[in-house]
Design a protein around this motif. Structure first.
Motif, PDB file in Angstrom:
ATOM      1  N   ILE A   1       0.839  -1.202   0.000  1.00 31.78           N
ATOM      2  CA  ILE A   1       0.000   0.000   0.000  1.00 31.78           C
ATOM      3  C   ILE A   1       0.871   1.247   0.000  1.00 31.78           C
ATOM      4  N   ARG A   2       1.897   1.266   0.849  1.00 31.56           N
ATOM      5  CA  ARG A   2       2.790   2.425   0.909  1.00 31.56           C
ATOM      6  C   ARG A   2       3.496   2.621  -0.424  1.00 31.56           C
ATOM      7  N   GLN A   3       3.946   1.535  -1.040  1.00 33.58           N
ATOM      8  CA  GLN A   3       4.616   1.647  -2.333  1.00 33.58           C
ATOM      9  C   GLN A   3       3.666   2.193  -3.395  1.00 33.58           C
ATOM     10  N   ARG A   4       2.424   1.781  -3.356  1.00 33.71           N
ATOM     11  CA  ARG A   4       1.436   2.313  -4.307  1.00 33.71           C
ATOM     12  C   ARG A   4       1.207   3.801  -4.069  1.00 33.71           C
ATOM     13  N   LEU A   5       1.158   4.192  -2.799  1.00 34.61           N
ATOM     14  CA  LEU A   5       0.987   5.613  -2.490  1.00 34.61           C
ATOM     15  C   LEU A   5       2.192   6.427  -2.965  1.00 34.61           C
ATOM     16  N   ASP A   6       3.403   5.884  -2.778  1.00 37.05           N
ATOM     17  CA  ASP A   6       4.590   6.581  -3.274  1.00 37.05           C
ATOM     18  C   ASP A   6       4.530   6.723  -4.789  1.00 37.05           C
ATOM     19  N   ARG A   7       4.119   5.678  -5.470  1.00 37.95           N
ATOM     20  CA  ARG A   7       3.998   5.741  -6.927  1.00 37.95           C
ATOM     21  C   ARG A   7       2.912   6.739  -7.334  1.00 37.95           C
ATOM     22  N   ALA A   8       1.822   6.774  -6.586  1.00 37.21           N
ATOM     23  CA  ALA A   8       0.761   7.755  -6.857  1.00 37.21           C
ATOM     24  C   ALA A   8       1.295   9.169  -6.638  1.00 37.21           C
ATOM     25  N   GLY A   9       2.107   9.357  -5.605  1.00 37.63           N
ATOM     26  CA  GLY A   9       2.711  10.661  -5.350  1.00 37.63           C
ATOM     27  C   GLY A   9       3.597  11.101  -6.493  1.00 37.63           C
TER      28      GLY A   9
ATOM     29  N   HIS B   1       9.602  10.670  -2.713  1.00 40.96           N
ATOM     30  CA  HIS B   1       8.878   9.411  -2.918  1.00 40.96           C
ATOM     31  C   HIS B   1       9.815   8.322  -3.451  1.00 40.96           C
ATOM     32  N   LEU B   2      10.715   8.687  -4.361  1.00 44.58           N
ATOM     33  CA  LEU B   2      11.673   7.701  -4.881  1.00 44.58           C
ATOM     34  C   LEU B   2      12.591   7.199  -3.768  1.00 44.58           C
ATOM     35  N   LEU B   3      13.050   8.101  -2.923  1.00 44.02           N
ATOM     36  CA  LEU B   3      13.886   7.688  -1.788  1.00 44.02           C
ATOM     37  C   LEU B   3      13.099   6.781  -0.843  1.00 44.02           C
TER      38      LEU B   3
ATOM     39  N   GLY C   1       4.230  14.343 -11.381  1.00 50.26           N
ATOM     40  CA  GLY C   1       4.419  14.394 -12.832  1.00 50.26           C
ATOM     41  C   GLY C   1       3.289  15.140 -13.526  1.00 50.26           C
ATOM     42  N   LEU C   2       2.060  14.890 -13.088  1.00 45.06           N
ATOM     43  CA  LEU C   2       0.918  15.614 -13.653  1.00 45.06           C
ATOM     44  C   LEU C   2       1.011  17.106 -13.364  1.00 45.06           C
ATOM     45  N   CYS C   3       1.479  17.441 -12.185  1.00 42.82           N
ATOM     46  CA  CYS C   3       1.657  18.846 -11.809  1.00 42.82           C
ATOM     47  C   CYS C   3       2.692  19.503 -12.723  1.00 42.82           C
ATOM     48  N   ALA C   4       3.804  18.832 -12.937  1.00 41.83           N
ATOM     49  CA  ALA C   4       4.845  19.368 -13.816  1.00 41.83           C
ATOM     50  C   ALA C   4       4.312  19.526 -15.240  1.00 41.83           C
ATOM     51  N   LEU C   5       3.580  18.531 -15.709  1.00 40.50           N
ATOM     52  CA  LEU C   5       2.992  18.589 -17.041  1.00 40.50           C
ATOM     53  C   LEU C   5       2.015  19.762 -17.136  1.00 40.50           C
ATOM     54  N   HIS C   6       1.217  19.961 -16.109  1.00 46.73           N
ATOM     55  CA  HIS C   6       0.263  21.074 -16.072  1.00 46.73           C
ATOM     56  C   HIS C   6       0.999  22.408 -16.161  1.00 46.73           C
ATOM     57  N   CYS C   7       2.084  22.547 -15.399  1.00 47.21           N
ATOM     58  CA  CYS C   7       2.855  23.804 -15.420  1.00 47.21           C
ATOM     59  C   CYS C   7       3.399  24.097 -16.811  1.00 47.21           C
ATOM     60  N   VAL C   8       4.034  23.118 -17.389  1.00 42.46           N
ATOM     61  CA  VAL C   8       4.641  23.307 -18.703  1.00 42.46           C
ATOM     62  C   VAL C   8       3.563  23.528 -19.762  1.00 42.46           C
ATOM     63  N   ALA C   9       2.510  22.720 -19.713  1.00 45.02           N
ATOM     64  CA  ALA C   9       1.429  22.862 -20.693  1.00 45.02           C
ATOM     65  C   ALA C   9       0.760  24.227 -20.586  1.00 45.02           C
ATOM     66  N   THR C  10       0.576  24.698 -19.374  1.00 46.62           N
ATOM     67  CA  THR C  10      -0.047  26.010 -19.181  1.00 46.62           C
ATOM     68  C   THR C  10       0.793  27.102 -19.822  1.00 46.62           C
ATOM     69  N   ILE C  11       2.087  27.067 -19.581  1.00 47.40           N
ATOM     70  CA  ILE C  11       2.974  28.081 -20.156  1.00 47.40           C
ATOM     71  C   ILE C  11       2.931  28.020 -21.685  1.00 47.40           C
ATOM     72  N   VAL C  12       3.010  26.815 -22.231  1.00 47.03           N
ATOM     73  CA  VAL C  12       3.023  26.651 -23.685  1.00 47.03           C
ATOM     74  C   VAL C  12       1.684  27.072 -24.293  1.00 47.03           C
ATOM     75  N   VAL C  13       0.597  26.562 -23.757  1.00 45.53           N
ATOM     76  CA  VAL C  13      -0.725  26.844 -24.333  1.00 45.53           C
ATOM     77  C   VAL C  13      -1.080  28.321 -24.211  1.00 45.53           C
TER      78      VAL C  13
END
Length: 126
Positions: free
Chosen positions: A8-16, A115-117, A21-33
């Motif tokens: 469960i903890r590993q799944r939560l870390d992967r979800a984190g 999360h990776l650590l 990643g979605l947050c980073a994508l949102h930031c970059v996409a917002t700037i570009v769009v």
């Protein structure tokens, strides 16, 4: 039972990591769009998206990183993720623009690293 909690903890870390990643994508996409097309600014720049994203990141990190810290007693994942969350929170206080994006991306990278650590197996003393 311990294996179940670890899974469960590993799944939560992967979800984190995925949320970061979605947050980073949102930031970059917002700037570009917004810069390239001038479209979608009202939706992509909505403060609610940022608040909900930070709340989700806080909840996932609190559970996964906190749980991992209690289990393996390593400070690095906790300190790294909390520093990242602090950067993300600071970005909310800034006006939309390059400064906000930079703080957010730094925060996202640090939360992902935490999360990776937390996922990484640690050497056992023996």
């Amino acid at each position: 039972m311990t294996d179940t909690f670890l899974s469960i903890r590993q799944r939560l870390d992967r979800a984190g990591i995925a949320v970061a990643g979605l947050c980073a994508l949102h930031c970059v996409a917002t700037i570009v769009v917004v810069s390239a097309l001038g479209l979608g600014g009202h939706f992509l720049l909505a403060p609610e998206i940022h608040r909900i994203g930070l709340a989700l990141a806080l909840i996932i990190a609190a559970v996964a990183i906190g749980w991992g810290a209690l289990k393996h007693r390593r400070a690095a994942p906790f300190v790294t993720a909390m520093t990242g969350l602090t950067f993300m929170g600071g970005a909310l206080a800034m006006p939309h623009g390059a400064g906000e994006a930079v703080l957010t991306l730094i925060g996202v990278l640090l939360v992902s690293a935490g999360h990776l650590l937390n996922l990484r197996p640690f050497a056992r003393k023996g």
